[in-house]
Design a protein around this motif. Structure first.
Motif, short mmCIF file in Angstrom:
data_model
loop_
_atom_site.label_atom_id
_atom_site.label_comp_id
_atom_site.label_asym_id
_atom_site.label_seq_id
_atom_site.Cartn_x
_atom_site.Cartn_y
_atom_site.Cartn_z
N GLN A 65 0.96 -1.11 0.06
CA GLN A 65 0.17 0.11 -0.04
C GLN A 65 0.82 1.14 -0.17
O GLN A 65 0.64 2.33 -0.87
CB GLN A 65 -0.85 0.23 1.06
N ARG A 66 1.97 1.18 0.83
CA ARG A 66 2.76 2.50 0.97
C ARG A 66 3.55 2.58 -0.46
O ARG A 66 3.72 3.84 -1.00
CB ARG A 66 3.83 2.07 2.00
N ALA A 68 2.27 1.52 -3.49
CA ALA A 68 1.43 2.22 -4.22
C ALA A 68 1.30 3.70 -4.40
O ALA A 68 0.84 4.33 -5.29
CB ALA A 68 0.28 1.33 -4.20
N GLU A 69 1.08 4.11 -3.04
CA GLU A 69 1.08 5.50 -2.74
C GLU A 69 2.02 6.44 -3.33
O GLU A 69 1.99 7.30 -3.76
CB GLU A 69 0.73 5.86 -1.30
N TYR A 71 4.44 5.45 -5.74
CA TYR A 71 4.59 5.54 -6.83
C TYR A 71 3.23 5.61 -7.79
O TYR A 71 2.94 5.10 -9.10
CB TYR A 71 5.22 4.25 -7.49
N HIS A 72 2.31 6.23 -7.26
CA HIS A 72 0.81 6.38 -7.68
C HIS A 72 0.95 7.31 -9.16
O HIS A 72 0.26 6.75 -10.11
CB HIS A 72 -0.03 7.00 -6.76
N SER A 73 1.91 8.14 -9.16
CA SER A 73 1.75 8.96 -10.37
C SER A 73 2.48 8.23 -11.58
O SER A 73 1.92 8.22 -12.73
CB SER A 73 2.57 10.29 -10.06
N GLU A 74 3.34 7.46 -11.45
CA GLU A 74 4.04 6.54 -12.48
C GLU A 74 3.30 5.36 -12.69
O GLU A 74 2.94 5.03 -13.88
CB GLU A 74 5.30 6.08 -11.87
N LEU A 75 2.47 4.57 -11.84
CA LEU A 75 1.73 3.40 -11.89
C LEU A 75 0.62 3.53 -12.33
O LEU A 75 -0.24 2.80 -13.08
CB LEU A 75 2.08 2.67 -10.84
N GLN A 76 -0.18 4.80 -11.86
CA GLN A 76 -1.35 5.04 -11.97
C GLN A 76 -2.30 3.96 -11.75
O GLN A 76 -3.21 3.58 -12.65
CB GLN A 76 -1.88 5.37 -13.54
N LEU A 77 -2.25 3.46 -10.67
CA LEU A 77 -2.88 2.29 -10.11
C LEU A 77 -4.19 2.64 -9.42
O LEU A 77 -4.12 3.84 -8.78
CB LEU A 77 -2.30 1.48 -8.97
N ALA A 78 -5.40 2.01 -9.69
CA ALA A 78 -6.66 2.07 -9.06
C ALA A 78 -7.40 1.21 -8.56
O ALA A 78 -7.15 -0.09 -9.13
CB ALA A 78 -7.42 3.04 -10.14
#
Length: 124
Positions: A65-66, A68-69, A71-78
């Motif tokens: 979770q950490r 994902a938060e 690298y949210h901008s690079e991975l664009q996970l949702a």
């Protein structure tokens, strides 16, 4: 002095002693190989345990979770939404491959009672 039977018996005893020595030496060599293999197996099992521990640390949900938060901008996970799941009827049909035909043919042969391992097709 020495009879022929004495010389033959002495030769047989020397040969038996040599054979016994060779057998004992071979058994000791095999035992040392066995012990070396057992220690190698023990080391590999310990390495597997360490890798399992590392894997459990790397796959902790809080860590993921950490990351994902971060690298949210690079991975664009949702998160997955309920409307994103497909129904069976919406899935495209799988293209046929040669293995499908071969498996169907072998299934027909087995079902008919013909021995599939023979090339002549003669049933037993």
């Amino acid at each position: 002095m020495f009879r022929t039977t004495d010389i033959v018996l002495i030769a047989a005893m020397v040969a038996a002693a040599g054979f016994t020595y060779m057998t004992k030496h071979g058994a000791e060599a095999e035992l040392s190989k066995l012990r070396r293999l057992q220690s190698d197996i023990r080391l590999e099992e310990e390495a597997i345990d360490v890798l399992k521990a590392d894997w459990s640390l790397l796959t902790q949900p809080s860590r993921l979770q950490r990351l994902a938060e971060i690298y949210h901008s690079e991975l664009q996970l949702a998160p997955v939404e309920s409307h994103q799941f497909a129904d069976i009827s919406e899935l495209p049909e799988r293209p046929l491959e040669i293995e499908d035909f071969l498996n169907d043919e072998l299934d027909g042969i087995v079902d008919s009672g013909i021995d599939a391992t023979t090339t002549s097709g003669v049933s037993e």
